[in-house]
Design a protein around this motif. Structure first.
Motif, short mmCIF file in Angstrom:
data_model
loop_
_atom_site.label_atom_id
_atom_site.label_comp_id
_atom_site.label_asym_id
_atom_site.label_seq_id
_atom_site.Cartn_x
_atom_site.Cartn_y
_atom_site.Cartn_z
N LEU A 94 0.83 -1.20 0.00
CA LEU A 94 0.00 0.00 0.00
C LEU A 94 0.87 1.25 0.00
N ALA A 95 0.56 2.19 -0.87
CA ALA A 95 1.28 3.46 -0.94
C ALA A 95 0.64 4.52 -0.07
N GLU A 96 -0.64 4.33 0.27
CA GLU A 96 -1.34 5.30 1.11
C GLU A 96 -2.29 4.56 2.05
N PRO A 97 -2.75 5.23 3.11
CA PRO A 97 -3.68 4.57 4.05
C PRO A 97 -4.93 4.10 3.31
N THR A 98 -5.34 2.88 3.58
CA THR A 98 -6.51 2.30 2.91
C THR A 98 -7.23 1.37 3.87
N ALA A 99 -8.51 1.59 4.05
CA ALA A 99 -9.38 0.68 4.81
C ALA A 99 -8.81 0.31 6.18
N GLY A 100 -8.25 1.28 6.88
CA GLY A 100 -7.70 1.03 8.21
C GLY A 100 -6.29 0.49 8.23
N MET A 101 -5.67 0.35 7.05
CA MET A 101 -4.28 -0.13 6.96
C MET A 101 -3.37 1.03 6.60
N THR A 102 -2.21 1.07 7.22
CA THR A 102 -1.23 2.10 6.94
C THR A 102 -0.41 1.73 5.71
N PRO A 103 0.29 2.71 5.11
CA PRO A 103 1.15 2.38 3.98
C PRO A 103 2.20 1.34 4.38
N GLY A 104 2.55 0.48 3.44
CA GLY A 104 3.53 -0.56 3.69
C GLY A 104 3.06 -1.88 3.13
N THR A 105 3.70 -2.96 3.57
CA THR A 105 3.38 -4.29 3.08
C THR A 105 2.46 -5.00 4.07
N TRP A 106 1.43 -5.64 3.55
CA TRP A 106 0.45 -6.38 4.35
C TRP A 106 0.30 -7.78 3.80
N GLN A 107 0.03 -8.73 4.67
CA GLN A 107 -0.16 -10.13 4.26
C GLN A 107 -1.56 -10.58 4.63
N VAL A 108 -2.18 -11.35 3.73
CA VAL A 108 -3.49 -11.94 4.01
C VAL A 108 -3.26 -13.12 4.96
#
Length: 94
Positions: free
Chosen positions: A38-52
């Protein structure tokens, strides 16, 4: 354990339609274990890498993804491992 940039701990549950991938699909296209950058805040997640981490809801058509932030150290390790795998495949020639 406190959350820091190198040790994030908070899980976020996100409705599949709240996040659109670069290819126009929603995050339902991601399987458990796959990553999202993510490059910008989205759906309660901050920018960065997220894993399902998991999918919740109807077993056939789950509607919520449980996501976890991936630490900087984990990202660096994933990149190192991918680089080593590529070098093994190509004989060190990229």
């Amino acid at each position: 354990m406190p959350t820091t940039p190198d040790r994030p701990t908070a899980l976020v549950t996100v409705h599949y339609a709240a996040v659109e991938l670069d290819n126009g699909e929603n995050i339902r296209a991601l399987a458990v274990g796959e990553y999202l950058e993510l490059a910008e805040p989205t759906a309660g997640m901050t920018p960065g890498t997220w894993q399902v981490v998991a999918w919740q809801g109807d077993p056939v058509f789950p509607d919520e993804a449980v996501m976890r932030p991936v630490s900087t150290a984990e990202v660096l390790e994933l990149r190192r491992a991918a680089s080593e795998k590529l070098a093994a495949i190509t004989g060190g020639n990229r």
